[in-house]
Design an enzyme around this catalytic site. Structure first.
Site, short mmCIF file in Angstrom:
data_model
loop_
_atom_site.label_atom_id
_atom_site.label_comp_id
_atom_site.label_asym_id
_atom_site.label_seq_id
_atom_site.Cartn_x
_atom_site.Cartn_y
_atom_site.Cartn_z
N CYS A 169 -1.93 1.31 8.34
CA CYS A 169 -2.03 0.53 7.10
C CYS A 169 -1.35 -0.84 7.20
CB CYS A 169 -1.46 1.33 5.94
SG CYS A 169 -2.32 2.89 5.69
N HIS A 313 4.13 -3.82 -0.34
CA HIS A 313 3.23 -2.77 0.15
C HIS A 313 2.78 -1.91 -1.04
CE1 HIS A 313 1.39 -0.23 3.13
NE2 HIS A 313 2.11 0.82 2.77
N GLU A 324 10.73 1.26 -0.80
CA GLU A 324 10.52 -0.18 -0.67
C GLU A 324 11.48 -0.95 -1.58
OE1 GLU A 324 6.95 -3.48 -0.25
OE2 GLU A 324 6.51 -1.58 -1.23
N LYS A 345 -2.22 -3.39 -4.76
CA LYS A 345 -2.91 -2.09 -4.71
C LYS A 345 -3.08 -1.49 -6.09
CE LYS A 345 -1.41 -1.02 0.02
NZ LYS A 345 -0.55 -2.23 0.24
N HIS A 350 -5.70 1.29 -2.12
CA HIS A 350 -5.16 1.19 -0.77
C HIS A 350 -6.32 1.18 0.22
CE1 HIS A 350 -2.62 1.18 2.56
NE2 HIS A 350 -1.82 2.20 2.30
N PHE A 409 1.25 4.60 8.72
CA PHE A 409 1.49 5.90 9.33
C PHE A 409 1.93 5.72 10.78
CE2 PHE A 409 -1.45 8.88 6.65
CZ PHE A 409 -0.66 8.64 5.55
#
Length: 421
Positions: A169, A313, A324, A345, A350, A409
């Protein structure tokens, strides 16, 4: 090897296709209005409770007029055509023409997390239902991560390096970062950098649902009657991200080529920070995320006090959003309350490997226009009350820099600082 040229790198064009719109302009206008582009999935049939997704509306690659019908039969991985269209439109936005001078000096780096999963699904169905001879001879090219960039090159004519940064991502930011380094060092003069994801197939939807990454919209949830409210980063009732398809492509250019070709710079890429967690395959890890943010700011020759805005993010997961914010607290300290934070997002979902590229384009456009895009669907979380997430409505604000975060990931982190011009 030759010494690096240490050239400045500018963003001179971009385009995107998202759940808000099939073009950057349509995406931008709806983002500005604070809308979110989510609905129950129509791309496929699924019994998953994670059936609220982000689909690109009115997407038809053949309507673009540059792709033949016969091509569409052979290339059944949707990320191929999506990349081809986005690269062409981004070059047009930049005003960069491919010719004998520019084409050999133009690279294309388009990242993806899941590549041609849709093509593999079709091949498996054909194999099990109709036999081995019905597997397409185009299957393996449809699965190759670099093929979308390669097909774009065949159509547009550029002959610089092509490859696909595989950073899950964070792939979009990896593409921008690598492209900026290549231009800085003199490997090329121009880079089409970005990400693409066409992930809306039953197995992928269910896989994310089974690992409790995506929101399961149950009766009583505010998104049950209004799917647009499913993604809500930093909200007290966040329950997981909304899986979405999309793509973003940015055109990067060396400073002297911007001048000689009369291109219009939109922003400068001034800082890159990247790290890996060595911790867990999905759970974020504060020390290495903090390091990536800090190194991006330091690479830009700045301090945290110089960063007024963060394009986060911000996935809308309980753990991810909390970590975060904790990392932002570590970077900015007591100064965090003056920093604005936007989570795109909340509006586009996402888009995995495409996310950071789309968010970079939206962030640059917002900075150019003196706008802060909103974090939509926000209901305050008392534990995150020290963060100004620009809740629910865009806001006028002038700023010169922003930090763009992307994590993926496998514990991969890539953060970029952009400067206005």
């Amino acid at each position: 090897m030759k010494a690096p040229l240490n050239r400045k790198v500018y963003v001179v064009g971009y385009d995107a296709a998202t759940a808000l719109g099939s073009t950057f302009e349509s995406t931008w206008q709806r983002a500005l209005r604070g809308e979110a582009g989510f609905r129950r999935v129509t791309r496929c049939q699924t019994t998953s409770r994670s059936n609220v997704v982000g689909e690109i509306p009115d997407w038809d690659p053949l309507a673009d007029g540059h792709i033949e019908t016969r091509e569409a039969r052979n290339w059944n991985a949707d990320f191929v055509f999506l990349t081809m269209v986005l690269c062409r439109r981004a070059l047009a936005d930049a005003g960069l023409v491919m010719d004998d001078e520019t084409a050999p000096r133009t690279a294309c780096l388009i990242g993806s997390a899941l590549n041609g999963s849709d093509a593999l699904r079709i091949a498996i169905q054909n194999y099990t239902r109709h036999g081995a001879t019905k597997v397409s001879p185009y299957l393996l090219p449809n699965l190759c991560a670099n093929l979308p960039a390669g097909k774009a090159g065949m159509q547009l004519g550029f002959t610089g390096p092509i490859f696909s940064p595989q950073g899950a991502c964070a792939s979009g930011n990896h593409a921008i970062a690598l492209g900026a380094r290549m231009i800085r060092d003199g490997d090329c003069d121009f880079v089409i950098a970005g990400g693409v994801e066409t992930c809306l197939i039953p197995e992928i939807i269910q896989g994310f649902a089974n690992m409790w990454a995506t929101i399961k919209v149950e009766p009583g949830d505010r998104a049950h009657g209004d799917p647009a409210q499913a993604s809500r980063p930093y909200s007290i009732d966040r329950k997981g991200f909304v899986l979405a398809e999309g793509a973003g492509a940015l055109v990067l250019a060396a400073e002297e080529r911007v001048k000689t070709l009369g291109l219009t710079p939109k922003a400068e890429v001034v800082g890159v920070g990247w790290s890996s967690d060595a911790h867990h395959f999905t759970l974020p890890h504060k020390p290495t995320i903090i390091r990536a943010m800090a190194e991006a700011i330091d690479d830009a020759g700045l301090t945290a006090a110089d960063i007024p805005h963060v394009n986060a993010h911000g996935t809308s997961t309980p753990k991810g959003d909390k970590v975060e914010v904790e990392c932002l607290r570590a970077i900015f300290g007591n100064d965090l309350q003056r920093v604005t934070v936007t989570a795109n997002k909340s509006q586009i979902g996402h888009t995995l490997g495409a996310a950071a590229a789309i968010e970079a384009a939206l962030g640059i456009e917002a900075m150019r226009r003196g706008i802060l895009l909103p974090t939509a669907n926000h209901i305050p979380d008392p534990d995150l009350a020290d963060v100004d997430v620009v809740p629910n409505a865009a806001r006028r604000h002038t700023y010169e820099h922003f930090l763009s975060n992307a994590f993926g990931f496998g514990g991969t982190n890539c953060c970029i600082v952009f400067r206005g011009v």
